[in-house]
Scaffold this motif. Sequence first.
Motif, PDB file in Angstrom:
ATOM      1  N   LEU A   1      39.134  35.317  34.415  1.00 59.17           N
ATOM      2  CA  LEU A   1      39.748  36.007  33.116  1.00 59.17           C
ATOM      3  C   LEU A   1      39.623  34.930  32.034  1.00 59.17           C
ATOM      4  O   LEU A   1      40.095  33.908  31.963  1.00 59.17           O
ATOM      5  CB  LEU A   1      41.127  36.390  33.181  1.00 59.17           C
ATOM      6  CG  LEU A   1      41.162  37.343  34.536  1.00 59.17           C
ATOM      7  CD1 LEU A   1      42.611  37.971  34.598  1.00 59.17           C
ATOM      8  CD2 LEU A   1      40.286  38.587  34.547  1.00 59.17           C
ATOM      9  N   ALA A   2      39.285  35.357  30.721  1.00 61.35           N
ATOM     10  CA  ALA A   2      39.511  34.560  29.523  1.00 61.35           C
ATOM     11  C   ALA A   2      40.502  35.165  28.707  1.00 61.35           C
ATOM     12  O   ALA A   2      40.335  36.633  28.381  1.00 61.35           O
ATOM     13  CB  ALA A   2      37.968  34.745  28.729  1.00 61.35           C
TER      14      ALA A   2
ATOM     15  N   CYS B   1      37.720  40.181  31.738  1.00 60.62           N
ATOM     16  CA  CYS B   1      37.124  39.755  32.962  1.00 60.62           C
ATOM     17  C   CYS B   1      35.783  39.346  33.061  1.00 60.62           C
ATOM     18  O   CYS B   1      34.689  39.881  32.454  1.00 60.62           O
ATOM     19  CB  CYS B   1      37.232  41.013  33.858  1.00 60.62           C
ATOM     20  SG  CYS B   1      36.827  40.635  35.522  1.00 60.62           S
ATOM     21  N   ILE B   2      35.797  37.923  33.393  1.00 67.31           N
ATOM     22  CA  ILE B   2      34.410  37.110  33.651  1.00 67.31           C
ATOM     23  C   ILE B   2      33.628  37.389  35.021  1.00 67.31           C
ATOM     24  O   ILE B   2      32.573  37.771  34.967  1.00 67.31           O
ATOM     25  CB  ILE B   2      34.757  35.739  33.249  1.00 67.31           C
ATOM     26  CG1 ILE B   2      34.962  35.621  32.130  1.00 67.31           C
ATOM     27  CG2 ILE B   2      33.400  35.006  33.713  1.00 67.31           C
ATOM     28  CD1 ILE B   2      35.591  33.988  31.744  1.00 67.31           C
TER      29      ILE B   2
ATOM     30  N   GLU C   1      42.953  45.275  39.301  1.00 68.01           N
ATOM     31  CA  GLU C   1      43.189  46.375  38.630  1.00 68.01           C
ATOM     32  C   GLU C   1      44.606  46.284  38.003  1.00 68.01           C
ATOM     33  O   GLU C   1      45.217  45.132  38.520  1.00 68.01           O
ATOM     34  CB  GLU C   1      43.509  47.627  39.624  1.00 68.01           C
ATOM     35  CG  GLU C   1      44.683  47.452  40.568  1.00 68.01           C
ATOM     36  CD  GLU C   1      44.937  48.647  41.493  1.00 68.01           C
ATOM     37  OE1 GLU C   1      43.897  49.549  41.638  1.00 68.01           O
ATOM     38  OE2 GLU C   1      46.073  48.830  42.039  1.00 68.01           O
ATOM     39  N   VAL C   2      44.917  47.028  36.792  1.00 65.89           N
ATOM     40  CA  VAL C   2      46.263  46.428  36.272  1.00 65.89           C
ATOM     41  C   VAL C   2      46.551  47.917  36.001  1.00 65.89           C
ATOM     42  O   VAL C   2      46.208  48.936  35.795  1.00 65.89           O
ATOM     43  CB  VAL C   2      45.992  46.077  34.695  1.00 65.89           C
ATOM     44  CG1 VAL C   2      45.020  46.960  33.738  1.00 65.89           C
ATOM     45  CG2 VAL C   2      47.337  45.637  33.839  1.00 65.89           C
TER      46      VAL C   2
ATOM     47  N   GLY D   1      33.251  42.464  32.661  1.00 65.75           N
ATOM     48  CA  GLY D   1      32.786  42.965  31.150  1.00 65.75           C
ATOM     49  C   GLY D   1      33.841  43.756  30.746  1.00 65.75           C
ATOM     50  O   GLY D   1      33.776  44.652  29.945  1.00 65.75           O
ATOM     51  N   THR D   2      35.032  43.899  31.560  1.00 64.92           N
ATOM     52  CA  THR D   2      36.219  44.607  31.247  1.00 64.92           C
ATOM     53  C   THR D   2      37.143  43.676  30.466  1.00 64.92           C
ATOM     54  O   THR D   2      37.379  42.819  30.560  1.00 64.92           O
ATOM     55  CB  THR D   2      36.979  45.318  32.381  1.00 64.92           C
ATOM     56  OG1 THR D   2      35.939  46.168  33.308  1.00 64.92           O
ATOM     57  CG2 THR D   2      38.132  46.129  31.996  1.00 64.92           C
ATOM     58  N   ILE D   3      37.749  44.495  29.215  1.00 58.36           N
ATOM     59  CA  ILE D   3      38.718  43.867  28.367  1.00 58.36           C
ATOM     60  C   ILE D   3      39.861  44.713  28.462  1.00 58.36           C
ATOM     61  O   ILE D   3      39.748  46.149  28.560  1.00 58.36           O
ATOM     62  CB  ILE D   3      38.161  43.561  27.110  1.00 58.36           C
ATOM     63  CG1 ILE D   3      39.235  42.510  26.332  1.00 58.36           C
ATOM     64  CG2 ILE D   3      37.816  44.943  26.282  1.00 58.36           C
ATOM     65  CD1 ILE D   3      38.838  42.151  24.928  1.00 58.36           C
ATOM     66  N   TYR D   4      41.026  44.214  28.588  1.00 57.27           N
ATOM     67  CA  TYR D   4      42.217  45.040  28.580  1.00 57.27           C
ATOM     68  C   TYR D   4      43.162  44.166  27.604  1.00 57.27           C
ATOM     69  O   TYR D   4      43.297  42.957  27.623  1.00 57.27           O
ATOM     70  CB  TYR D   4      43.051  45.306  29.706  1.00 57.27           C
ATOM     71  CG  TYR D   4      43.529  44.142  30.499  1.00 57.27           C
ATOM     72  CD1 TYR D   4      44.896  43.932  30.209  1.00 57.27           C
ATOM     73  CD2 TYR D   4      42.890  43.665  31.725  1.00 57.27           C
ATOM     74  CE1 TYR D   4      45.669  42.767  31.097  1.00 57.27           C
ATOM     75  CE2 TYR D   4      43.385  42.664  32.432  1.00 57.27           C
ATOM     76  CZ  TYR D   4      44.797  42.370  32.077  1.00 57.27           C
ATOM     77  OH  TYR D   4      45.364  41.386  32.774  1.00 57.27           O
ATOM     78  N   ILE D   5      44.017  45.078  26.719  1.00 57.18           N
ATOM     79  CA  ILE D   5      44.697  44.476  25.522  1.00 57.18           C
ATOM     80  C   ILE D   5      45.946  45.035  25.663  1.00 57.18           C
ATOM     81  O   ILE D   5      46.294  46.193  25.512  1.00 57.18           O
ATOM     82  CB  ILE D   5      43.917  45.109  24.291  1.00 57.18           C
ATOM     83  CG1 ILE D   5      42.529  44.458  24.293  1.00 57.18           C
ATOM     84  CG2 ILE D   5      44.611  44.367  23.162  1.00 57.18           C
ATOM     85  CD1 ILE D   5      41.284  45.271  23.651  1.00 57.18           C
TER      86      ILE D   5
END
Length: 131
Positions: free
Chosen positions: A103-104, A61-62, A67-68, A82-86
């Motif tokens: 998002l990237a 998240c840029i 929420e996911v 600053g959050t990444i979800y994989i």
Amino acid sequence: MIVRKLSEARQSDRRVRSDNWESTRLLLKNDQMGFSFHITTIFAGTETHIWYQNHLESVYCISGKGEVETLTDGKIHTIEPGTIYILDKNDEHLLRASEEMELACVFNPPLNGKEVHDESGVYPLEADTVS
């Protein structure tokens, strides 16, 4: 070496749009890097059902907030800058944007470029190719 500018890619067929999001696909399968890389905007107030059965994805998240929710266990995770979800287990999930999110995203295997979610939230393994 491959060099692309997001502003130029957004004006090309590398930009794909649905009702809930738009994605500019900067790196694709035909670039032969083994993954694809996208900058995706999730529109505020949307909920998107996603289940990448054919792909693994990492999402950073840029900007924006949302929420996911993973559907197997109902867990909800806050997404903010600053959050990444994989999605390392082809996780079926709902992505909700309370604010517009930028998002990237990285996909393995790489996308061809024209993929959009089907009725099950899946991207096909092979789709039309973008140049």
